[in-house]
Structures are given as structure tokens and as C-alpha cells.
Design a protein around this motif. Structure first.
Motif, PDB file in Angstrom:
ATOM      1  N   ALA A  20       0.812  -1.224   0.000  1.00  0.00           N
ATOM      2  CA  ALA A  20       0.000   0.000   0.000  1.00  0.00           C
ATOM      3  C   ALA A  20       0.842   1.270   0.000  1.00  0.00           C
ATOM      4  O   ALA A  20       0.573   2.186  -0.786  1.00  0.00           O
ATOM      5  N   PRO A  21       1.886   1.387   0.845  1.00  0.00           N
ATOM      6  CA  PRO A  21       2.691   2.607   0.818  1.00  0.00           C
ATOM      7  C   PRO A  21       3.336   2.871  -0.547  1.00  0.00           C
ATOM      8  O   PRO A  21       3.513   4.031  -0.938  1.00  0.00           O
ATOM      9  N   LEU A  22       3.665   1.811  -1.271  1.00  0.00           N
ATOM     10  CA  LEU A  22       4.228   1.989  -2.606  1.00  0.00           C
ATOM     11  C   LEU A  22       3.206   2.642  -3.525  1.00  0.00           C
ATOM     12  O   LEU A  22       3.524   3.580  -4.249  1.00  0.00           O
ATOM     13  N   PHE A  23       1.972   2.158  -3.483  1.00  0.00           N
ATOM     14  CA  PHE A  23       0.922   2.750  -4.311  1.00  0.00           C
ATOM     15  C   PHE A  23       0.680   4.208  -3.917  1.00  0.00           C
ATOM     16  O   PHE A  23       0.537   5.075  -4.773  1.00  0.00           O
ATOM     17  N   TYR A  24       0.651   4.472  -2.615  1.00  0.00           N
ATOM     18  CA  TYR A  24       0.484   5.854  -2.150  1.00  0.00           C
ATOM     19  C   TYR A  24       1.623   6.742  -2.641  1.00  0.00           C
ATOM     20  O   TYR A  24       1.413   7.877  -3.033  1.00  0.00           O
ATOM     21  N   SER A  25       2.836   6.216  -2.633  1.00  0.00           N
ATOM     22  CA  SER A  25       4.010   7.027  -2.995  1.00  0.00           C
ATOM     23  C   SER A  25       4.010   7.474  -4.451  1.00  0.00           C
ATOM     24  O   SER A  25       4.677   8.441  -4.797  1.00  0.00           O
ATOM     25  N   ILE A  26       3.255   6.777  -5.302  1.00  0.00           N
ATOM     26  CA  ILE A  26       3.202   7.185  -6.704  1.00  0.00           C
ATOM     27  C   ILE A  26       1.885   7.898  -7.033  1.00  0.00           C
ATOM     28  O   ILE A  26       1.551   8.083  -8.196  1.00  0.00           O
ATOM     29  N   GLY A  27       1.164   8.288  -6.001  1.00  0.00           N
ATOM     30  CA  GLY A  27      -0.035   9.095  -6.199  1.00  0.00           C
ATOM     31  C   GLY A  27      -1.348   8.352  -6.214  1.00  0.00           C
ATOM     32  O   GLY A  27      -2.386   8.950  -6.481  1.00  0.00           O
ATOM     33  N   MET A  28      -1.342   7.060  -5.929  1.00  0.00           N
ATOM     34  CA  MET A  28      -2.589   6.295  -5.894  1.00  0.00           C
ATOM     35  C   MET A  28      -3.167   6.366  -4.486  1.00  0.00           C
ATOM     36  O   MET A  28      -3.060   5.429  -3.697  1.00  0.00           O
ATOM     37  N   HIS A  29      -3.796   7.496  -4.177  1.00  0.00           N
ATOM     38  CA  HIS A  29      -4.299   7.737  -2.833  1.00  0.00           C
ATOM     39  C   HIS A  29      -5.711   7.221  -2.617  1.00  0.00           C
ATOM     40  O   HIS A  29      -6.261   7.368  -1.531  1.00  0.00           O
ATOM     41  N   CYS A  30      -6.299   6.624  -3.631  1.00  0.00           N
ATOM     42  CA  CYS A  30      -7.701   6.200  -3.532  1.00  0.00           C
ATOM     43  C   CYS A  30      -7.822   4.688  -3.360  1.00  0.00           C
ATOM     44  O   CYS A  30      -8.765   4.074  -3.854  1.00  0.00           O
ATOM     45  N   LEU A  31      -6.913   4.076  -2.660  1.00  0.00           N
ATOM     46  CA  LEU A  31      -6.906   2.617  -2.520  1.00  0.00           C
ATOM     47  C   LEU A  31      -8.131   2.073  -1.793  1.00  0.00           C
ATOM     48  O   LEU A  31      -8.473   0.915  -1.960  1.00  0.00           O
ATOM     49  N   GLY A  32      -8.794   2.888  -1.010  1.00  0.00           N
ATOM     50  CA  GLY A  32      -9.973   2.439  -0.284  1.00  0.00           C
ATOM     51  C   GLY A  32     -11.253   2.515  -1.096  1.00  0.00           C
ATOM     52  O   GLY A  32     -12.278   1.974  -0.700  1.00  0.00           O
ATOM     53  N   CYS A  33     -11.209   3.185  -2.236  1.00  0.00           N
ATOM     54  CA  CYS A  33     -12.397   3.322  -3.078  1.00  0.00           C
ATOM     55  C   CYS A  33     -12.711   1.994  -3.756  1.00  0.00           C
ATOM     56  O   CYS A  33     -11.815   1.350  -4.290  1.00  0.00           O
ATOM     57  N   PRO A  34     -13.964   1.594  -3.738  1.00  0.00           N
ATOM     58  CA  PRO A  34     -14.322   0.322  -4.389  1.00  0.00           C
ATOM     59  C   PRO A  34     -13.915   0.270  -5.856  1.00  0.00           C
ATOM     60  O   PRO A  34     -13.458  -0.766  -6.330  1.00  0.00           O
ATOM     61  N   SER A  35     -14.063   1.374  -6.569  1.00  0.00           N
ATOM     62  CA  SER A  35     -13.718   1.347  -7.997  1.00  0.00           C
ATOM     63  C   SER A  35     -12.222   1.184  -8.207  1.00  0.00           C
ATOM     64  O   SER A  35     -11.798   0.473  -9.122  1.00  0.00           O
ATOM     65  N   SER A  36     -11.404   1.802  -7.379  1.00  0.00           N
ATOM     66  CA  SER A  36      -9.957   1.682  -7.571  1.00  0.00           C
ATOM     67  C   SER A  36      -9.466   0.280  -7.224  1.00  0.00           C
ATOM     68  O   SER A  36      -8.539  -0.225  -7.851  1.00  0.00           O
ATOM     69  N   ARG A  37     -10.078  -0.357  -6.260  1.00  0.00           N
ATOM     70  CA  ARG A  37      -9.675  -1.717  -5.891  1.00  0.00           C
ATOM     71  C   ARG A  37     -10.027  -2.721  -6.976  1.00  0.00           C
ATOM     72  O   ARG A  37      -9.502  -3.821  -7.004  1.00  0.00           O
ATOM     73  N   GLY A  38     -10.920  -2.345  -7.895  1.00  0.00           N
ATOM     74  CA  GLY A  38     -11.306  -3.214  -8.989  1.00  0.00           C
ATOM     75  C   GLY A  38     -10.525  -2.969 -10.270  1.00  0.00           C
ATOM     76  O   GLY A  38     -10.715  -3.670 -11.249  1.00  0.00           O
ATOM     77  N   GLU A  39      -9.640  -1.974 -10.259  1.00  0.00           N
ATOM     78  CA  GLU A  39      -8.838  -1.667 -11.435  1.00  0.00           C
ATOM     79  C   GLU A  39      -7.654  -2.615 -11.554  1.00  0.00           C
ATOM     80  O   GLU A  39      -7.136  -3.103 -10.549  1.00  0.00           O
ATOM     81  N   THR A  40      -7.222  -2.826 -12.780  1.00  0.00           N
ATOM     82  CA  THR A  40      -5.984  -3.571 -12.986  1.00  0.00           C
ATOM     83  C   THR A  40      -4.816  -2.623 -12.737  1.00  0.00           C
ATOM     84  O   THR A  40      -4.978  -1.398 -12.715  1.00  0.00           O
ATOM     85  N   ASP A  53       5.393  -0.810 -16.249  1.00  0.00           N
ATOM     86  CA  ASP A  53       6.521  -1.731 -16.080  1.00  0.00           C
ATOM     87  C   ASP A  53       7.367  -1.362 -14.860  1.00  0.00           C
ATOM     88  O   ASP A  53       7.838  -2.247 -14.146  1.00  0.00           O
ATOM     89  N   ALA A  54       7.530  -0.074 -14.624  1.00  0.00           N
ATOM     90  CA  ALA A  54       8.296   0.373 -13.454  1.00  0.00           C
ATOM     91  C   ALA A  54       7.587  -0.029 -12.165  1.00  0.00           C
ATOM     92  O   ALA A  54       8.223  -0.494 -11.210  1.00  0.00           O
ATOM     93  N   LEU A  55       6.264   0.121 -12.146  1.00  0.00           N
ATOM     94  CA  LEU A  55       5.512  -0.262 -10.953  1.00  0.00           C
ATOM     95  C   LEU A  55       5.558  -1.771 -10.738  1.00  0.00           C
ATOM     96  O   LEU A  55       5.762  -2.235  -9.611  1.00  0.00           O
ATOM     97  N   LEU A  56       5.392  -2.530 -11.815  1.00  0.00           N
ATOM     98  CA  LEU A  56       5.445  -3.991 -11.684  1.00  0.00           C
ATOM     99  C   LEU A  56       6.782  -4.452 -11.128  1.00  0.00           C
ATOM    100  O   LEU A  56       6.840  -5.342 -10.275  1.00  0.00           O
ATOM    101  N   GLU A  57       7.848  -3.839 -11.588  1.00  0.00           N
ATOM    102  CA  GLU A  57       9.178  -4.195 -11.086  1.00  0.00           C
ATOM    103  C   GLU A  57       9.278  -3.937  -9.587  1.00  0.00           C
ATOM    104  O   GLU A  57       9.749  -4.779  -8.823  1.00  0.00           O
ATOM    105  N   ARG A  58       8.784  -2.792  -9.160  1.00  0.00           N
ATOM    106  CA  ARG A  58       8.866  -2.428  -7.739  1.00  0.00           C
ATOM    107  C   ARG A  58       7.965  -3.307  -6.872  1.00  0.00           C
ATOM    108  O   ARG A  58       8.376  -3.777  -5.805  1.00  0.00           O
TER     109      ARG A  58
END
Length: 68
Positions: A20-40, A53-58
Motif C-alpha cells: 500500500a505505501p508503494l501505491f500511495y508514494s506514486i499518487g494512488m491515494h484512492c486505494l480504499g475506493c471500491p472502484s480503484s480496488r477493482g482496477e488492474t 513496467d516500473a511499478l510492476l518491477e517495484r
């Protein structure tokens, strides 16, 4: 488990909540939203302007190393 561009964000957070902190660090602050949790990963990166590709590597490195 290897995370791919087609992996659902909610699934990643379920199996590896430590990412989760990794996602937050790149600007994905909506991790609790139902729609964002359903995104690829690819969809989320497209919306947030981050290289998939950079995110997948990390994310995969973090999971492989058991980082907290």
C-alpha cells in the motif's frame, strides 16, 4: 504470485498489504475506493500517469523480498 499488468489492485492489497505505501508514494491515494480496488495495475497506472513496467518491477521486488 507474480503481479502482472492485468492483476487487480484489490487482489494485490489482499495478498500483500505491505505494498500500500508503494501505491500511495506514486499518487494512488484512492486505494480504499471500491472502484480503484477493482482496477488492474495497467488501468491504475494509466489514470495516474505512471509507467506500468516500473511499478510492476517495484511491486514484485517488494513481494519477493517480503518487505514491510
Amino acid at each position: 504470485m507474480t503481479i502482472t499488468k492485468d492483476t487487480i489492485i484489490g487482489d494485490i492489497l489482499t495478498i500483500a498489504p505491505e505494498t500500500a505505501p508503494l501505491f500511495y508514494s506514486i499518487g494512488m491515494h484512492c486505494l480504499g475506493c471500491p472502484s480503484s480496488r477493482g482496477e488492474t495495475v495497467e488501468q491504475a497506472c494509466m489514470v495516474h500517469g505512471f509507467d506500468v513496467d516500473a511499478l510492476l518491477e517495484r511491486v514484485n521486488a517488494m513481494i519477493a523480498n517480503g518487505e514491510q
